[in-house]
Write a protein that holds these residues in place. Structure first.
Motif, PDB file in Angstrom:
ATOM      1  N   SER A  22      58.771 -55.414 -41.382  1.00 52.76           N
ATOM      2  CA  SER A  22      59.850 -54.639 -42.139  1.00 52.76           C
ATOM      3  C   SER A  22      58.989 -53.618 -43.001  1.00 52.76           C
ATOM      4  O   SER A  22      59.496 -52.747 -43.634  1.00 52.76           O
ATOM      5  CB  SER A  22      60.990 -55.485 -42.634  1.00 52.76           C
ATOM      6  N   VAL A  24      56.446 -51.260 -44.170  1.00 53.65           N
ATOM      7  CA  VAL A  24      55.630 -50.489 -43.427  1.00 53.65           C
ATOM      8  C   VAL A  24      53.983 -50.303 -43.777  1.00 53.65           C
ATOM      9  O   VAL A  24      53.409 -49.997 -43.036  1.00 53.65           O
ATOM     10  CB  VAL A  24      56.185 -48.941 -43.288  1.00 53.65           C
ATOM     11  N   ASP A  44      60.103 -46.613 -46.169  1.00 55.49           N
ATOM     12  CA  ASP A  44      60.288 -46.611 -44.769  1.00 55.49           C
ATOM     13  C   ASP A  44      59.443 -45.800 -43.557  1.00 55.49           C
ATOM     14  O   ASP A  44      59.933 -45.396 -42.622  1.00 55.49           O
ATOM     15  CB  ASP A  44      61.595 -46.672 -44.373  1.00 55.49           C
ATOM     16  N   LYS A  45      58.561 -45.096 -44.370  1.00 53.23           N
ATOM     17  CA  LYS A  45      57.788 -44.316 -43.387  1.00 53.23           C
ATOM     18  C   LYS A  45      56.401 -44.073 -43.759  1.00 53.23           C
ATOM     19  O   LYS A  45      56.131 -44.276 -45.165  1.00 53.23           O
ATOM     20  CB  LYS A  45      58.454 -42.751 -43.977  1.00 53.23           C
ATOM     21  N   LYS A  59      58.802 -43.768 -38.982  1.00 52.18           N
ATOM     22  CA  LYS A  59      59.911 -43.962 -39.567  1.00 52.18           C
ATOM     23  C   LYS A  59      60.871 -45.187 -39.165  1.00 52.18           C
ATOM     24  O   LYS A  59      60.879 -45.209 -38.064  1.00 52.18           O
ATOM     25  CB  LYS A  59      60.960 -42.638 -40.060  1.00 52.18           C
ATOM     26  N   LYS A  60      60.778 -46.137 -40.349  1.00 51.01           N
ATOM     27  CA  LYS A  60      61.889 -47.361 -39.900  1.00 51.01           C
ATOM     28  C   LYS A  60      63.238 -46.722 -39.423  1.00 51.01           C
ATOM     29  O   LYS A  60      63.832 -46.109 -40.476  1.00 51.01           O
ATOM     30  CB  LYS A  60      61.805 -48.526 -40.907  1.00 51.01           C
ATOM     31  N   LYS A  61      63.757 -47.052 -38.147  1.00 49.98           N
ATOM     32  CA  LYS A  61      64.977 -46.467 -37.894  1.00 49.98           C
ATOM     33  C   LYS A  61      65.890 -47.432 -37.661  1.00 49.98           C
ATOM     34  O   LYS A  61      67.114 -46.984 -37.924  1.00 49.98           O
ATOM     35  CB  LYS A  61      64.773 -45.600 -36.358  1.00 49.98           C
ATOM     36  N   ALA A  63      66.674 -52.100 -37.885  1.00 50.37           N
ATOM     37  CA  ALA A  63      66.262 -53.390 -38.108  1.00 50.37           C
ATOM     38  C   ALA A  63      67.223 -54.352 -37.848  1.00 50.37           C
ATOM     39  O   ALA A  63      68.324 -54.246 -38.433  1.00 50.37           O
ATOM     40  CB  ALA A  63      65.743 -53.284 -39.590  1.00 50.37           C
ATOM     41  N   ILE A  69      62.673 -54.637 -34.942  1.00 47.87           N
ATOM     42  CA  ILE A  69      62.122 -53.663 -35.763  1.00 47.87           C
ATOM     43  C   ILE A  69      61.938 -52.226 -34.893  1.00 47.87           C
ATOM     44  O   ILE A  69      61.215 -52.496 -33.742  1.00 47.87           O
ATOM     45  CB  ILE A  69      60.934 -53.725 -36.521  1.00 47.87           C
ATOM     46  N   LEU A  71      60.748 -48.510 -34.806  1.00 48.01           N
ATOM     47  CA  LEU A  71      59.961 -47.386 -35.711  1.00 48.01           C
ATOM     48  C   LEU A  71      60.166 -45.961 -34.624  1.00 48.01           C
ATOM     49  O   LEU A  71      60.078 -46.241 -33.651  1.00 48.01           O
ATOM     50  CB  LEU A  71      58.610 -47.450 -35.817  1.00 48.01           C
TER      51      LEU A  71
END
Length: 131
Positions: A22, A24, A44-45, A59-61, A63, A69, A71
Motif C-alpha cells: 500500500s 508506494v 499514492d503515485k 497510481k494506486k487506484k 485497495a 492492491i 495500480l
C-alpha cells in the motif's frame, strides 16, 4: 493482454504484506537492477524508468485491505493496471501474485509481452527479501 507472475509465498501476514504494498515508496525495493529512475510523486503515485525504456507513472487506484492492491497507469499513451492479489495461507504466511492487464494493438503486445512478464516476475520475486 493479461499476464500473471508466478505465485510467491511470504513469511508475513496478509496485513503486513498489504501494508507494504500500500505504501508506494516500497516499490523501489521491488524494482529490477536495471532501474534508472524512481521517484515518489504523491502518497499514492510514483514514477519509474528502466534502462532503455520510457518513464512510467503508476497510481494506486484501488485497495481491498489484506486482499488486493491495484495500480494503474497515470497518464501517458498506454492504459494498463498492475494488480497485487494477496491470499492468506495462515496467520504468518501469505501468497502473492501480480497480474498485468492492458489493451494493446497486436504489434505493441508482441513487443512488450516479454519485458513486462520479466518485470512482474522480478517484482514478485523481490518481495521475498523486501517485505
Amino acid at each position: 493482454m493479461n499476464l500473471e507472475s508466478p505465485k510467491v509465498t511470504l513469511d508475513k501476514s496478509a496485513e503486513e504484506t498489504f501494508n507494504f504494498l500500500s505504501d508506494v515508496k516500497n516499490f523501489e525495493a521491488l524494482m529490477p537492477e536495471n532501474i534508472s529512475k524512481f521517484e515518489v510523486l504523491d502518497d499514492d503515485k510514483f514514477l519509474f524508468a528502466l534502462k532503455g525504456m520510457p518513464e512510467i507513472v503508476l497510481k494506486k487506484k484501488e485497495a481491498e485491505p489484506n486482499r488486493k492492491i491495484v495500480l494503474g497507469a497515470a497518464g501517458g499513451k498506454l492504459d494498463f493496471s498492475l494488480v497485487g492479489n494477496i491470499t492468506e495461507i495462515d496467520a504468518n504466511k501469505t501468497e502473492v501474485q501480480l497480474s498485468f492487464n492492458g489493451e494493446f494493438n497486436a504489434m505493441m503486445a508482441m513487443m512488450i509481452k516479454g519485458p513486462i512478464s520479466k518485470f512482474i516476475e522480478t517484482l514478485v520475486t523481490n518481495m521475498n527479501t523486501a517485505v
